[in-house]
Design a protein around this motif. Structure first.
Motif, PDB file in Angstrom:
ATOM      1  N   LEU A  27       0.817  -1.213   0.000  1.00 36.97           N
ATOM      2  CA  LEU A  27       0.000   0.000   0.000  1.00 36.97           C
ATOM      3  C   LEU A  27       0.853   1.267   0.000  1.00 36.97           C
ATOM      4  CD1 LEU A  27      -3.108   0.497   0.107  1.00 36.97           C
ATOM      5  CD2 LEU A  27      -2.829   0.897   2.552  1.00 36.97           C
ATOM      6  N   LEU A  28       1.882   1.284   0.832  1.00 34.91           N
ATOM      7  CA  LEU A  28       2.651   2.514   1.033  1.00 34.91           C
ATOM      8  C   LEU A  28       3.753   2.718   0.012  1.00 34.91           C
ATOM      9  CD1 LEU A  28       3.005   2.612   4.919  1.00 34.91           C
ATOM     10  CD2 LEU A  28       1.773   4.232   3.494  1.00 34.91           C
ATOM     11  N   GLU A  29       4.455   1.664  -0.356  1.00 35.72           N
ATOM     12  CA  GLU A  29       5.686   1.872  -1.118  1.00 35.72           C
ATOM     13  C   GLU A  29       5.733   1.140  -2.448  1.00 35.72           C
ATOM     14  OE1 GLU A  29       8.872   4.162  -1.617  1.00 35.72           O
ATOM     15  OE2 GLU A  29       7.527   4.163   0.098  1.00 35.72           O
ATOM     16  N   PHE A  30       5.483  -0.157  -2.425  1.00 35.71           N
ATOM     17  CA  PHE A  30       5.744  -0.903  -3.657  1.00 35.71           C
ATOM     18  C   PHE A  30       4.821  -0.492  -4.793  1.00 35.71           C
ATOM     19  CE2 PHE A  30       4.795  -4.327  -6.573  1.00 35.71           C
ATOM     20  CZ  PHE A  30       6.060  -4.611  -7.056  1.00 35.71           C
ATOM     21  N   SER A  31       3.508  -0.554  -4.569  1.00 38.13           N
ATOM     22  CA  SER A  31       2.565  -0.327  -5.661  1.00 38.13           C
ATOM     23  C   SER A  31       2.583   1.109  -6.168  1.00 38.13           C
ATOM     24  CB  SER A  31       1.143  -0.694  -5.210  1.00 38.13           C
ATOM     25  OG  SER A  31       1.049  -2.072  -4.957  1.00 38.13           O
TER      26      SER A  31
ATOM     27  N   LEU B  50       7.696  14.043  -0.710  1.00 36.58           N
ATOM     28  CA  LEU B  50       6.273  13.861  -0.416  1.00 36.58           C
ATOM     29  C   LEU B  50       6.062  13.079   0.882  1.00 36.58           C
ATOM     30  CD1 LEU B  50       4.925  13.045  -3.990  1.00 36.58           C
ATOM     31  CD2 LEU B  50       4.550  15.131  -2.673  1.00 36.58           C
ATOM     32  N   THR B  51       6.930  12.100   1.134  1.00 36.93           N
ATOM     33  CA  THR B  51       6.819  11.346   2.384  1.00 36.93           C
ATOM     34  C   THR B  51       7.089  12.250   3.580  1.00 36.93           C
ATOM     35  OG1 THR B  51       7.517   9.329   1.253  1.00 36.93           O
ATOM     36  CG2 THR B  51       7.686   9.347   3.656  1.00 36.93           C
ATOM     37  N   GLN B  52       8.083  13.135   3.453  1.00 37.83           N
ATOM     38  CA  GLN B  52       8.394  14.053   4.541  1.00 37.83           C
ATOM     39  C   GLN B  52       7.251  15.038   4.780  1.00 37.83           C
ATOM     40  OE1 GLN B  52      11.114  13.864   6.411  1.00 37.83           O
ATOM     41  NE2 GLN B  52      10.577  15.626   7.686  1.00 37.83           N
ATOM     42  N   ILE B  53       6.575  15.437   3.710  1.00 41.08           N
ATOM     43  CA  ILE B  53       5.511  16.444   3.835  1.00 41.08           C
ATOM     44  C   ILE B  53       4.201  15.823   4.317  1.00 41.08           C
ATOM     45  CG2 ILE B  53       4.060  18.059   2.545  1.00 41.08           C
ATOM     46  CD1 ILE B  53       6.469  18.615   0.762  1.00 41.08           C
ATOM     47  N   MET B  54       3.833  14.679   3.758  1.00 42.89           N
ATOM     48  CA  MET B  54       2.493  14.134   3.971  1.00 42.89           C
ATOM     49  C   MET B  54       2.377  13.161   5.136  1.00 42.89           C
ATOM     50  SD  MET B  54       1.220  13.569   0.025  1.00 42.89           S
ATOM     51  CE  MET B  54      -0.452  13.275   0.594  1.00 42.89           C
ATOM     52  N   LEU B  55       3.480  12.561   5.553  1.00 43.23           N
ATOM     53  CA  LEU B  55       3.406  11.603   6.672  1.00 43.23           C
ATOM     54  C   LEU B  55       3.991  12.201   7.936  1.00 43.23           C
ATOM     55  CD1 LEU B  55       4.256   8.179   4.997  1.00 43.23           C
ATOM     56  CD2 LEU B  55       2.022   9.118   5.597  1.00 43.23           C
TER      57      LEU B  55
ATOM     58  N   TYR C   9      -5.961   7.025   5.183  1.00 45.36           N
ATOM     59  CA  TYR C   9      -5.143   8.130   4.682  1.00 45.36           C
ATOM     60  C   TYR C   9      -3.968   7.623   3.867  1.00 45.36           C
ATOM     61  CZ  TYR C   9      -1.952  12.103   4.669  1.00 45.36           C
ATOM     62  OH  TYR C   9      -1.094  13.101   4.284  1.00 45.36           O
ATOM     63  N   TYR C  10      -3.496   6.413   4.160  1.00 49.04           N
ATOM     64  CA  TYR C  10      -2.378   5.855   3.401  1.00 49.04           C
ATOM     65  C   TYR C  10      -2.725   5.689   1.926  1.00 49.04           C
ATOM     66  CZ  TYR C  10       0.007   4.805   7.805  1.00 49.04           C
ATOM     67  OH  TYR C  10       0.635   4.909   9.021  1.00 49.04           O
ATOM     68  N   VAL C  11      -3.986   5.387   1.639  1.00 54.57           N
ATOM     69  CA  VAL C  11      -4.413   5.262   0.249  1.00 54.57           C
ATOM     70  C   VAL C  11      -4.366   6.621  -0.448  1.00 54.57           C
ATOM     71  CG1 VAL C  11      -6.281   4.539  -1.281  1.00 54.57           C
ATOM     72  CG2 VAL C  11      -5.859   3.286   0.845  1.00 54.57           C
ATOM     73  N   THR C  12      -4.867   7.641   0.245  1.00 50.34           N
ATOM     74  CA  THR C  12      -4.817   8.994  -0.312  1.00 50.34           C
ATOM     75  C   THR C  12      -3.381   9.442  -0.546  1.00 50.34           C
ATOM     76  OG1 THR C  12      -6.857   9.541   0.870  1.00 50.34           O
ATOM     77  CG2 THR C  12      -5.524  11.381   0.051  1.00 50.34           C
ATOM     78  N   TYR C  13      -2.534   9.185   0.420  1.00 52.58           N
ATOM     79  CA  TYR C  13      -1.123   9.548   0.303  1.00 52.58           C
ATOM     80  C   TYR C  13      -0.474   8.877  -0.897  1.00 52.58           C
ATOM     81  CZ  TYR C  13       3.793   8.394   1.300  1.00 52.58           C
ATOM     82  OH  TYR C  13       5.130   8.139   1.196  1.00 52.58           O
ATOM     83  N   SER C  14      -0.743   7.597  -1.092  1.00 55.02           N
ATOM     84  CA  SER C  14      -0.122   6.861  -2.193  1.00 55.02           C
ATOM     85  C   SER C  14      -0.672   7.306  -3.545  1.00 55.02           C
ATOM     86  CB  SER C  14      -0.333   5.358  -2.005  1.00 55.02           C
ATOM     87  OG  SER C  14       0.305   4.904  -0.838  1.00 55.02           O
ATOM     88  N   ILE C  15      -1.965   7.612  -3.621  1.00 56.88           N
ATOM     89  CA  ILE C  15      -2.537   8.074  -4.888  1.00 56.88           C
ATOM     90  C   ILE C  15      -1.967   9.439  -5.273  1.00 56.88           C
ATOM     91  CG2 ILE C  15      -4.676   8.871  -5.968  1.00 56.88           C
ATOM     92  CD1 ILE C  15      -6.133   6.615  -4.603  1.00 56.88           C
ATOM     93  N   VAL C  16      -1.775  10.320  -4.295  1.00 60.84           N
ATOM     94  CA  VAL C  16      -1.134  11.612  -4.579  1.00 60.84           C
ATOM     95  C   VAL C  16       0.274  11.398  -5.121  1.00 60.84           C
ATOM     96  CG1 VAL C  16      -0.253  13.730  -3.524  1.00 60.84           C
ATOM     97  CG2 VAL C  16      -2.524  12.892  -2.914  1.00 60.84           C
TER      98      VAL C  16
END
Length: 305
Positions: free
Chosen positions: A144-148, A300-305, A244-251
């Protein structure tokens, strides 16, 4: 003797692309052959001046020039098309090129990565204190977070990016782009705009598809190998789920889609030369796209998570 160096320095400053071998080495050779030991120290320092100019000034100016050229390129790509019907037709074709032709690759990679993640997680959780449902939980979080999102985008950057760079580069060297401009068509908007917009739609869909296929591969490998039963794996999939992880990954996939379509299109559009230069542009486009994706992922990881 130093007065003879001034024209060479001026010539190098006016044209930084002059070869280092043609500028510095003749001066050093003449110094040594004439046994001018008094001026040898000056000539030994002279290559350092050239190197400083090359890396501190010329390279930075070249980067800023290419960056400005890229920004203007993107602005033209999103300009209003002349004929919307033709633009929509190209957009539909790009859905097929970028999306349908990439589904098989995404399915194969996601399935096997999900299966391997499940097996590796199970083999590293031999302690009886760790519940087995964590296998499904960790598989879900990784997909969910990284690979896909990130890894699949890197793979698509290699497949789609090289294809875009070679396609547009071939049109450039065969003067098809000049023909479009002669007919009064905005070639950047016509060739690049549909690719970027299509990737905005296709990449999030491929991301969601990759997550489900990866989880399916994890379930199948877990059941076949016997490392986890179905109930524990499914419970791990539902355990501590954060939407929220889904939203983060789609962004992230939207940013990555813009990167691996715009950068190869930029390199292909401004290629000069023949087939060899088109191949080099494709290679450079894939490398720079991959670096840009990894950099954007960090930001993006630093900003959104």
């Amino acid at each position: 003797m130093r007065s003879k160096v001034i024209p060479n320095i001026a010539l190098f400053c006016l044209n930084p692309e002059i070869s280092y071998m043609k500028t510095v080495l003749p001066l050093f050779y003449s110094c040594v052959c004439r046994n001018s030991m008094n001026n040898l120290y000056f000539y030994l320092k002279f290559p350092l001046y050239i190197i400083c100019w090359e890396f501190l000034i010329y390279r930075n100016m070249k980067f800023l020039y290419r960056l400005g050229q890229y920004i203007i390129f993107i602005r033209k790509a999103f300009s209003r098309p002349e004929k919307r019907k033709v633009y929509l037709k190209e957009l539909v074709q790009e859905f097929e090129k970028l999306g349908l032709n990439s589904i098989v690759l995404v399915v194969i990679i996601s399935f096997f990565i999900g299966a391997v993640l499940t097996l590796q997680t199970a083999y590293n959780m031999q302690s009886p204190l760790l519940p087995r449902y964590l296998i499904g939980y960790l598989t879900r979080e990784t997909m969910l977070l990284e690979f896909s999102s990130t890894i699949v985008s890197l793979i698509l950057a290699g497949k789609i990016g090289s294809n875009i760079a070679s396609e547009i580069g071939s049109m450039r060297i065969t003067e098809q782009i000049e023909a479009l401009e002669t007919m009064g068509i905005n070639s950047i908007s016509y060739l690049v705009g549909p690719k970027i917009l299509a990737s905005f739609v296709i990449n999030p869909i491929l991301y969601i598809f990759s997550v489900f296929i990866g989880i399916l591969g994890g379930i199948i490998s877990g059941l076949v190998s016997g490392v986890v039963n179905f109930e524990d794996f499914v419970y791990g999939l539902h355990f501590s789920f954060n939407p929220y992880y889904v939203t983060y990954s789609i962004v992230k996939t939207l940013f990555f889609a813009f990167i691996f379509t715009s950068i190869p299109a930029f390199y292909g559009y401004y290629v000069q030369g023949g087939a060899r230069e088109v191949g080099k542009a494709g290679t450079k486009a894939v490398v720079d796209s991959s670096i840009a994706i990894l950099t954007a992922n960090l930001i993006l990881t630093q900003i959104m998570l």
